[in-house]
Scaffold this motif. Structure first.
Motif, PDB file in Angstrom:
ATOM      1  N   PHE A   1     -10.064 -13.828  10.525  1.00 22.85           N
ATOM      2  CA  PHE A   1     -10.728 -12.650   9.964  1.00 22.85           C
ATOM      3  C   PHE A   1     -12.186 -12.949   9.630  1.00 22.85           C
ATOM      4  O   PHE A   1     -13.052 -12.088   9.758  1.00 22.85           O
ATOM      5  CB  PHE A   1      -9.994 -12.154   8.723  1.00 22.85           C
ATOM      6  CG  PHE A   1      -8.710 -11.451   9.038  1.00 22.85           C
ATOM      7  CD1 PHE A   1      -8.717 -10.175   9.565  1.00 22.85           C
ATOM      8  CD2 PHE A   1      -7.499 -12.076   8.832  1.00 22.85           C
ATOM      9  CE1 PHE A   1      -7.540  -9.533   9.878  1.00 22.85           C
ATOM     10  CE2 PHE A   1      -6.319 -11.443   9.138  1.00 22.85           C
ATOM     11  CZ  PHE A   1      -6.333 -10.171   9.666  1.00 22.85           C
ATOM     12  N   ILE A   2     -12.450 -14.171   9.226  1.00 24.60           N
ATOM     13  CA  ILE A   2     -13.827 -14.552   8.918  1.00 24.60           C
ATOM     14  C   ILE A   2     -14.648 -14.619  10.197  1.00 24.60           C
ATOM     15  O   ILE A   2     -15.794 -14.160  10.252  1.00 24.60           O
ATOM     16  CB  ILE A   2     -13.839 -15.881   8.149  1.00 24.60           C
ATOM     17  CG1 ILE A   2     -13.113 -15.686   6.815  1.00 24.60           C
ATOM     18  CG2 ILE A   2     -15.264 -16.370   7.912  1.00 24.60           C
ATOM     19  CD1 ILE A   2     -12.856 -16.952   6.055  1.00 24.60           C
TER      20      ILE A   2
ATOM     21  N   VAL B   1     -18.810 -11.929  13.801  1.00 25.45           N
ATOM     22  CA  VAL B   1     -19.189 -11.257  15.049  1.00 25.45           C
ATOM     23  C   VAL B   1     -19.492  -9.784  14.777  1.00 25.45           C
ATOM     24  O   VAL B   1     -20.466  -9.224  15.302  1.00 25.45           O
ATOM     25  CB  VAL B   1     -18.069 -11.420  16.104  1.00 25.45           C
ATOM     26  CG1 VAL B   1     -18.349 -10.566  17.315  1.00 25.45           C
ATOM     27  CG2 VAL B   1     -17.922 -12.876  16.494  1.00 25.45           C
ATOM     28  N   TYR B   2     -18.674  -9.167  13.953  1.00 24.50           N
ATOM     29  CA  TYR B   2     -18.880  -7.764  13.592  1.00 24.50           C
ATOM     30  C   TYR B   2     -20.226  -7.573  12.887  1.00 24.50           C
ATOM     31  O   TYR B   2     -20.958  -6.610  13.179  1.00 24.50           O
ATOM     32  CB  TYR B   2     -17.724  -7.321  12.698  1.00 24.50           C
ATOM     33  CG  TYR B   2     -17.762  -5.888  12.265  1.00 24.50           C
ATOM     34  CD1 TYR B   2     -17.529  -4.860  13.172  1.00 24.50           C
ATOM     35  CD2 TYR B   2     -18.000  -5.554  10.936  1.00 24.50           C
ATOM     36  CE1 TYR B   2     -17.554  -3.552  12.771  1.00 24.50           C
ATOM     37  CE2 TYR B   2     -18.022  -4.246  10.526  1.00 24.50           C
ATOM     38  CZ  TYR B   2     -17.803  -3.258  11.442  1.00 24.50           C
ATOM     39  OH  TYR B   2     -17.826  -1.954  11.044  1.00 24.50           O
ATOM     40  N   ALA B   3     -20.572  -8.484  11.998  1.00 23.56           N
ATOM     41  CA  ALA B   3     -21.849  -8.376  11.281  1.00 23.56           C
ATOM     42  C   ALA B   3     -23.029  -8.563  12.227  1.00 23.56           C
ATOM     43  O   ALA B   3     -24.038  -7.855  12.105  1.00 23.56           O
ATOM     44  CB  ALA B   3     -21.893  -9.400  10.149  1.00 23.56           C
TER      45      ALA B   3
ATOM     46  N   ASP C   1     -25.276   1.232   8.352  1.00 26.43           N
ATOM     47  CA  ASP C   1     -25.517  -0.195   8.154  1.00 26.43           C
ATOM     48  C   ASP C   1     -24.835  -0.694   6.893  1.00 26.43           C
ATOM     49  O   ASP C   1     -24.214  -1.760   6.888  1.00 26.43           O
ATOM     50  CB  ASP C   1     -27.024  -0.451   8.096  1.00 26.43           C
ATOM     51  CG  ASP C   1     -27.345  -1.928   8.016  1.00 26.43           C
ATOM     52  OD1 ASP C   1     -26.743  -2.703   8.787  1.00 26.43           O
ATOM     53  OD2 ASP C   1     -28.181  -2.300   7.187  1.00 26.43           O
ATOM     54  N   SER C   2     -24.924   0.074   5.832  1.00 25.18           N
ATOM     55  CA  SER C   2     -24.287  -0.328   4.572  1.00 25.18           C
ATOM     56  C   SER C   2     -22.772  -0.378   4.720  1.00 25.18           C
ATOM     57  O   SER C   2     -22.110  -1.294   4.204  1.00 25.18           O
ATOM     58  CB  SER C   2     -24.682   0.645   3.473  1.00 25.18           C
ATOM     59  OG  SER C   2     -24.029   0.326   2.288  1.00 25.18           O
TER      60      SER C   2
ATOM     61  N   GLY D   1     -17.800  -7.696   4.664  1.00 23.50           N
ATOM     62  CA  GLY D   1     -17.467  -8.403   3.426  1.00 23.50           C
ATOM     63  C   GLY D   1     -15.999  -8.270   3.074  1.00 23.50           C
ATOM     64  O   GLY D   1     -15.359  -9.236   2.624  1.00 23.50           O
ATOM     65  N   ALA D   2     -15.447  -7.084   3.301  1.00 20.21           N
ATOM     66  CA  ALA D   2     -14.020  -6.876   3.038  1.00 20.21           C
ATOM     67  C   ALA D   2     -13.169  -7.719   3.985  1.00 20.21           C
ATOM     68  O   ALA D   2     -12.128  -8.262   3.580  1.00 20.21           O
ATOM     69  CB  ALA D   2     -13.677  -5.397   3.172  1.00 20.21           C
ATOM     70  N   MET D   3     -13.618  -7.846   5.234  1.00 19.77           N
ATOM     71  CA  MET D   3     -12.866  -8.684   6.173  1.00 19.77           C
ATOM     72  C   MET D   3     -12.880 -10.148   5.743  1.00 19.77           C
ATOM     73  O   MET D   3     -11.870 -10.847   5.855  1.00 19.77           O
ATOM     74  CB  MET D   3     -13.429  -8.548   7.583  1.00 19.77           C
ATOM     75  CG  MET D   3     -12.978  -7.309   8.299  1.00 19.77           C
ATOM     76  SD  MET D   3     -13.347  -7.391  10.043  1.00 19.77           S
ATOM     77  CE  MET D   3     -14.943  -6.619  10.070  1.00 19.77           C
ATOM     78  N   VAL D   4     -14.023 -10.610   5.240  1.00 18.68           N
ATOM     79  CA  VAL D   4     -14.104 -11.992   4.768  1.00 18.68           C
ATOM     80  C   VAL D   4     -13.170 -12.197   3.577  1.00 18.68           C
ATOM     81  O   VAL D   4     -12.425 -13.181   3.510  1.00 18.68           O
ATOM     82  CB  VAL D   4     -15.557 -12.357   4.407  1.00 18.68           C
ATOM     83  CG1 VAL D   4     -15.620 -13.671   3.664  1.00 18.68           C
ATOM     84  CG2 VAL D   4     -16.409 -12.415   5.657  1.00 18.68           C
TER      85      VAL D   4
END
Length: 91
Positions: free
Chosen positions: A61-62, A67-69, A39-40, A47-50
């Motif tokens: 990417f955001i 969606v990934y989150a 999860d972490s 966060g890195a993608m954002v």
């Protein structure tokens, strides 16, 4: 230090954090430890993608990070539910 440099430093730190949680995921002594590490890792990756989307000024990417989150959150809930039902790693 300008804003782009600060974002790049933050991106590198997030990726380093994801690598450390990957190590915990691989070496975790119990299954709940590995679930928390997963999860972490997915949270830091989102966060890195954002940050990457902000640096490159590409909004896709955001969107992908959101969606990934969400999928990561749902997967974590199912893993936690499975662990509670099967009483895995719970003393």
């Amino acid at each position: 230090m300008n804003v782009d440099t600060a974002f790049m430093v933050a991106l590198v730190l997030l990726l380093f954090s994801a690598m450390l949680t990957l190590i915990r995921l691989l070496l975790g002594p119990t299954i709940p430890d590995r679930a928390v590490a997963l999860d972490s890792m997915t949270t830091t990756t989102a966060g890195a993608m954002v940050l990457y989307g902000v640096i490159t000024k590409q909004a896709v990417f955001i969107d992908v990070a959101l969606v990934y989150a969400i999928l990561s959150y749902i997967a974590t809930l199912y893993i936690a539910r499975y662990l509670v039902k099967k009483k895995v790693g719970i003393a």
